[in-house]
Design an enzyme around this catalytic site. Structure first.
Site, PDB file in Angstrom:
ATOM      1  N   ARG A  90      11.836  -6.688   4.559  1.00 56.68           N
ATOM      2  CA  ARG A  90      11.931  -5.240   4.819  1.00 56.68           C
ATOM      3  C   ARG A  90      12.751  -4.992   6.090  1.00 56.68           C
ATOM      4  NH1 ARG A  90       6.227  -2.326   5.082  1.00 56.68           N
ATOM      5  NH2 ARG A  90       5.976  -3.293   7.110  1.00 56.68           N
ATOM      6  N   LYS A 133       0.832  -1.216   0.000  1.00 56.89           N
ATOM      7  CA  LYS A 133       0.000   0.000   0.000  1.00 56.89           C
ATOM      8  C   LYS A 133       0.865   1.264   0.000  1.00 56.89           C
ATOM      9  CE  LYS A 133      -2.219  -1.008   3.850  1.00 56.89           C
ATOM     10  NZ  LYS A 133      -1.640  -2.316   4.220  1.00 56.89           N
ATOM     11  N   ARG A 161      11.257  -1.292  11.992  1.00 59.58           N
ATOM     12  CA  ARG A 161       9.968  -0.998  12.626  1.00 59.58           C
ATOM     13  C   ARG A 161       9.747  -1.932  13.805  1.00 59.58           C
ATOM     14  NH1 ARG A 161       5.093  -0.151   8.345  1.00 59.58           N
ATOM     15  NH2 ARG A 161       4.012  -1.109  10.100  1.00 59.58           N
ATOM     16  N   ARG A 202      -0.822  -8.577  13.412  1.00 58.18           N
ATOM     17  CA  ARG A 202      -1.321  -7.599  12.434  1.00 58.18           C
ATOM     18  C   ARG A 202      -2.188  -8.285  11.390  1.00 58.18           C
ATOM     19  NH1 ARG A 202       4.326  -5.316  10.992  1.00 58.18           N
ATOM     20  NH2 ARG A 202       3.343  -4.228   9.262  1.00 58.18           N
ATOM     21  N   ARG A 239      -9.534   1.089   8.527  1.00 58.96           N
ATOM     22  CA  ARG A 239      -9.219  -0.302   8.862  1.00 58.96           C
ATOM     23  C   ARG A 239     -10.363  -0.977   9.624  1.00 58.96           C
ATOM     24  NH1 ARG A 239      -3.220   0.634   8.699  1.00 58.96           N
ATOM     25  NH2 ARG A 239      -2.158  -1.331   9.007  1.00 58.96           N
TER      26      ARG A 239
HETATM   27  P1  AMP Z   1       0.881   0.557   8.863  1.00 54.94           P
HETATM   28  O1  AMP Z   1       2.065   1.443   8.720  1.00 54.94           O
HETATM   29  O2  AMP Z   1      -0.263   0.973   8.003  1.00 54.94           O
HETATM   30  O3  AMP Z   1       1.231  -0.898   8.703  1.00 54.94           O
HETATM   31  O4  AMP Z   1       0.357   0.731  10.374  1.00 54.94           O
HETATM   32  C1  AMP Z   1       1.184   0.385  11.467  1.00 54.94           C
HETATM   33  C2  AMP Z   1       0.344   0.266  12.735  1.00 54.94           C
HETATM   34  O5  AMP Z   1      -0.272   1.527  13.028  1.00 54.94           O
HETATM   35  C3  AMP Z   1      -0.801  -0.727  12.663  1.00 54.94           C
HETATM   36  O6  AMP Z   1      -0.389  -2.060  12.938  1.00 54.94           O
HETATM   37  C4  AMP Z   1      -1.723  -0.181  13.758  1.00 54.94           C
HETATM   38  O7  AMP Z   1      -1.221  -0.478  15.047  1.00 54.94           O
HETATM   39  C5  AMP Z   1      -1.581   1.319  13.555  1.00 54.94           C
HETATM   40  N1  AMP Z   1      -2.555   1.837  12.556  1.00 54.94           N
HETATM   41  C6  AMP Z   1      -2.270   2.397  11.343  1.00 54.94           C
HETATM   42  N2  AMP Z   1      -3.387   2.782  10.713  1.00 54.94           N
HETATM   43  C7  AMP Z   1      -4.418   2.458  11.545  1.00 54.94           C
HETATM   44  C8  AMP Z   1      -5.829   2.589  11.450  1.00 54.94           C
HETATM   45  N3  AMP Z   1      -6.419   3.117  10.375  1.00 54.94           N
HETATM   46  N4  AMP Z   1      -6.569   2.145  12.507  1.00 54.94           N
HETATM   47  C9  AMP Z   1      -5.993   1.608  13.599  1.00 54.94           C
HETATM   48  N5  AMP Z   1      -4.671   1.439  13.741  1.00 54.94           N
HETATM   49  C10 AMP Z   1      -3.883   1.873  12.723  1.00 54.94           C
END
Ligand code: AMP
Length: 192
Positions: free
Chosen positions: A126, A13, A138, A149, A87
């Site tokens: 990654r 994404k 990360r 996740r 989400r």
């Molecule tokens: P990402 O970088 O999109 O993989 O997001 C990393 C982490 O941020 C996720 O595993 C969640 O803990 C949190 N997170 C990101 N976007 C959301 C969202 N829209 N709703 C809830 N938690 C989020």
């Protein structure tokens, strides 16, 4: 044009959102990036979300909806790419209301389809690349968090596929090809 990039962790994404932001002069709104920035800033909210994110759980709807609401106030240039948001169904409803309030519409939801084995390989890759380059890995790119996740994705986010399909917005794209192939598929889907 306003679009959502939907898909499990590791689906690509962020990479595809960056491409689209450049090719179409759109803004990329990544709630993951915003939350990591809050965490790094040491703000009160950042401290609250840090453990939740490290475990691989979802942050509360109120927090992420608040972040998106704030960012939608500014200049939207050629439109917005929502990367990693919504989400949950509650977030999807909130986005619908926010867009309506601003006289905007949602044009398409690109669903990036990738199988679980590939997702895990990509995320582990990654983390290894970052380590080899001396960059920060990360906190949630480890085996336990990745599993969590994925579980959160299937329980809470995957229902959005049906939701947007019912609204006639869903555009499934095979996310298994190379970055350029996926990019071309997305561009073609948006130009249809
Ligand atoms: P990402 O970088 O999109 O993989 O997001 C990393 C982490 O941020 C996720 O595993 C969640 O803990 C949190 N997170 C990101 N976007 C959301 C969202 N829209 N709703 C809830 N938690 C989020």
């Amino acid at each position: 044009m306003n679009i959502i990039l939907l898909g499990p962790p590791g689906a690509g994404k962020g990479t595809q959102a960056q491409h689209l932001a450049q090719s179409r002069d759109m803004i990329q709104l990544s709630t993951g990036d915003m939350l990591r920035a809050a965490k790094d800033s040491g703000s009160e909210m950042g401290q609250i979300v840090a453990d939740v994110m490290a475990r691989g759980d979802l942050v509360t709807d109120d927090i992420v909806i608040g972040l998106i609401r704030e960012r939608l106030q500014g200049d939207k240039r050629g439109g917005v790419i929502f990367d990693g948001f919504p989400r949950t169904l509650a977030q999807a409803d909130a986005l619908d209301n926010l867009l309506t309030e601003q006289g905007e519409t949602l044009d398409a939801v690109i669903e990036l389809r990738v199988d679980d084995d590939t997702l895990v390989q990509r995320i582990v890759g990654r983390a290894e690349e970052a380590k080899a380059a001396g960059q920060a890995v990360r906190a949630d790119d480890n085996a336990d968090s990745v599993r969590q996740r994925l579980m959160e994705y299937y329980k809470k986010t995957a229902p959005l596929i049906g939701y947007y399909h019912a609204k006639g917005k869903l555009v499934p794209v095979d996310g298994l090809g190379g970055i350029d192939a996926v990019k071309a598929d997305i561009e073609a889907a948006l130009d249809r």
